[in-house]
Design an enzyme around this catalytic site. Structure first.
Site, mmCIF file in Angstrom:
data_model
loop_
_atom_site.group_PDB
_atom_site.id
_atom_site.type_symbol
_atom_site.label_atom_id
_atom_site.label_comp_id
_atom_site.label_asym_id
_atom_site.label_seq_id
_atom_site.Cartn_x
_atom_site.Cartn_y
_atom_site.Cartn_z
ATOM 1 C CD GLN A 31 53.612 58.678 10.726
ATOM 2 O OE1 GLN A 31 52.901 57.675 10.720
ATOM 3 N NE2 GLN A 31 54.518 58.888 11.661
ATOM 4 C CD GLU A 106 57.326 57.827 16.487
ATOM 5 O OE1 GLU A 106 56.437 57.479 17.269
ATOM 6 O OE2 GLU A 106 57.223 57.743 15.250
ATOM 7 N N GLY A 138 61.342 50.475 14.751
ATOM 8 C CA GLY A 138 61.341 49.547 15.878
ATOM 9 C C GLY A 138 61.656 48.116 15.454
ATOM 10 C CG ASP A 155 51.641 53.881 22.037
ATOM 11 O OD1 ASP A 155 50.616 53.733 21.347
ATOM 12 O OD2 ASP A 155 51.869 54.898 22.710
ATOM 13 C CG ASP A 158 45.532 51.278 12.882
ATOM 14 O OD1 ASP A 158 45.549 50.929 14.078
ATOM 15 O OD2 ASP A 158 44.786 52.165 12.443
HETATM 16 N N1 SAM Z 1 47.710 55.503 20.439
HETATM 17 C C1 SAM Z 1 47.849 55.355 19.068
HETATM 18 C C2 SAM Z 1 46.864 54.484 18.377
HETATM 19 O O1 SAM Z 1 46.768 53.288 18.647
HETATM 20 O O2 SAM Z 1 46.150 55.021 17.549
HETATM 21 C C3 SAM Z 1 49.258 55.148 18.653
HETATM 22 C C4 SAM Z 1 49.904 56.475 18.753
HETATM 23 S S1 SAM Z 1 51.581 56.656 18.471
HETATM 24 C C5 SAM Z 1 51.544 58.294 17.892
HETATM 25 C C6 SAM Z 1 52.038 55.600 17.157
HETATM 26 C C7 SAM Z 1 53.443 55.906 16.660
HETATM 27 O O3 SAM Z 1 54.040 54.737 16.142
HETATM 28 C C8 SAM Z 1 53.502 56.950 15.546
HETATM 29 O O4 SAM Z 1 54.088 58.126 16.021
HETATM 30 C C9 SAM Z 1 54.344 56.291 14.450
HETATM 31 O O5 SAM Z 1 55.249 57.159 13.829
HETATM 32 C C10 SAM Z 1 55.047 55.183 15.249
HETATM 33 N N2 SAM Z 1 55.496 54.062 14.417
HETATM 34 C C11 SAM Z 1 54.836 53.483 13.386
HETATM 35 N N3 SAM Z 1 55.593 52.502 12.870
HETATM 36 C C12 SAM Z 1 56.739 52.449 13.585
HETATM 37 C C13 SAM Z 1 57.907 51.646 13.508
HETATM 38 N N4 SAM Z 1 58.029 50.692 12.589
HETATM 39 N N5 SAM Z 1 58.889 51.852 14.414
HETATM 40 C C14 SAM Z 1 58.752 52.824 15.360
HETATM 41 N N6 SAM Z 1 57.685 53.622 15.455
HETATM 42 C C15 SAM Z 1 56.679 53.438 14.593
#
Ligand code: SAM
Length: 283
Positions: A31, A106, A138, A155, A158
Site C-alpha cells: 500500500q 501485521e 493475518g 485492528d 477496510d
Molecule cells: N485504526 C485503523 C483504522 O481502522 O483505520 C487501522 C489502523 S492499522 C494501521 C491497520 C493495519 O492493518 C495496516 O497497517 C495494514 O497494513 C494492516 N493489515 C491490512 N491487511 C492485513 C492483513 N491481511 N494481515 C495483517 N495486517 C493487515
C-alpha cells in the site's frame, strides 16, 4: 500556500484536514503510506489515501478496541493483534500487567517502520519485551492457531486491498478456533452511516454472528473517521460484554483512560434504532 489532505468518504462527501507538511511517503509492497503534520490533529497516518489515525483522536479508537474486551477479561494473558501496525492497540493492551504475551501480525513491515520513526505516541509499545511482531498476512497466520489466545483484536484496514481477507467467514471461523474456550474477538467494524460502509458493516456482522454464540456491536465517536460514527464488533465464546464485565478486577488495575470508563462501556452497546435495524436484518 495552503496544503490540505483530502479523503473521499463517499462519491459526494469529502473530508479535509489542513496540513503543515508531508513527513513521509512510500509505496510499500502492499500500500501507499503517507504521514503528515497537521494543524488541528497533530500527525496523521494515511494508507492508500485513507486516514488511519491522528495523534489527536487515536486515543478514542485504541482505548475502545482494547479496554472493552479487557474489562471482561482483565486477567487475559495471551493476546493476538491482527493489523495494528501503528502500535496504538498494542500500547493499550500492554498496560495490563497480567498480559504476558502479545503477538502482533501485521502484513506490512513498512507501516511499523514508518510509525516507529514518525508516530512515537502510538509506536512506543514496540520496545516492550512481551510484544512479538510477525510480518505476514493475518488470514494465513490464523489458520495455524488453535486454542491459544484469550483475546484477538482485529485492528485492520477496510475490507478491500490487503484487509479484505480479514472480513471473511473463513477468517472469523479460524479466529474462533484460535481462541480458548472463554475467548473474545473484537474487531474494527466500519461505520453504519454511509451506504457502502453500512453494507460492509452488515456483511461483517452476519459472518461474525454466524461464527460466535455471542456477537454484539458497540460504538464510539471518532471525529476523523467517515461520519464520525464508528462501530466495533464484540464476539465471544462465553462472556457477555456487559453482564460479565469484571469491574472489581478492572478497577484494581488503576488504569487512567481518557475516553473509556465503565459508563461509556455500557452505553457504547446501546445502539441507535437505525443501526439496530441494519443489524437485525441479518440476525
Ligand atoms: N485504526 C485503523 C483504522 O481502522 O483505520 C487501522 C489502523 S492499522 C494501521 C491497520 C493495519 O492493518 C495496516 O497497517 C495494514 O497494513 C494492516 N493489515 C491490512 N491487511 C492485513 C492483513 N491481511 N494481515 C495483517 N495486517 C493487515
Amino acid at each position: 500556500m495552503d496544503l490540505w489532505f483530502t479523503e473521499s468518504h463517499t462519491e459526494n462527501v469529502r473530508f479535509s484536514v489542513k496540513v503543515d507538511r508531508q513527513l513521509y511517503s512510500e509505496q510499500s509492497d502492499f500500500q501507499r503510506i503517507d504521514i503528515f503534520d497537521s494543524c488541528e490533529f497533530g500527525r496523521i497516518l494515511v494508507l492508500d489515501g485513507f486516514l488511519m489515525l491522528t495523534e489527536k483522536d487515536e486515543f478514542i479508537y485504541h482505548e475502545m478496541i482494547a479496554h472493552v474486551p479487557l474489562s471482561v477479561l482483565p486477567k487475559a494473558e495471551n493476546v493476538l493483534i491482527i493489523g495494528g501496525g501503528d502500535g496504538g492497540t498494542a500500547r493499550e493492551v500492554l498496560r495490563y500487567e497480567t498480559v504476558r504475551h502479545v503477538d502482533l501480525v501485521e502484513i506490512d513491515e513498512a507501516v511499523v517502520k514508518a510509525c516507529r520513526q514518525f508516530l512515537p505516541q502510538t509506536a512506543a509499545s514496540f520496545s516492550d519485551k512481551r510484544l512479538q511482531c510477525h510480518f505476514e498476512d493475518g488470514l494465513k497466520y490464523i489458520r495455524r492457531c488453535e486454542n491459544q489466545y484469550d483475546l484477538i483484536i482485529v485492528d485492520s484496514t477496510d475490507p478491500f486491498g490487503p484487509g479484505e481477507g480479514l472480513f471473511t467467514k473463513e477468517f472469523y471461523g479460524n479466529c474462533y478456533k484460535a481462541l480458548k474456550p472463554d475467548g473474545i474477538m473484537v474487531n474494527q467494524h466500519e461505520s453504519p452511516f454511509y451506504k457502502e460502509d453500512a453494507y460492509a458493516m452488515q456483511r461483517a456482522h452476519k459472518r461474525i454472528y454466524d461464527s460466535f454464540p455471542i456477537s454484539r456491536i458497540y460504538q464510539a465517536h471518532i471525529p476523523t473517521y467517515p461520519s464520525g460514527h464508528w462501530l466495533f464488533g464484540f464476539a465471544s465464546k462465553k462472556y457477555h460484554p456487559i453482564i460479565d464485565a469484571n469491574w472489581k478486577e478492572w478497577k484494581k488495575l488503576g488504569l487512567k483512560t481518557r475516553y473509556y470508563n465503565p459508563k461509556v462501556h455500557a452505553g457504547a452497546f446501546a445502539l441507535p434504532n437505525y443501526v439496530e435495524a441494519i443489524i437485525n436484518e441479518v440476525e
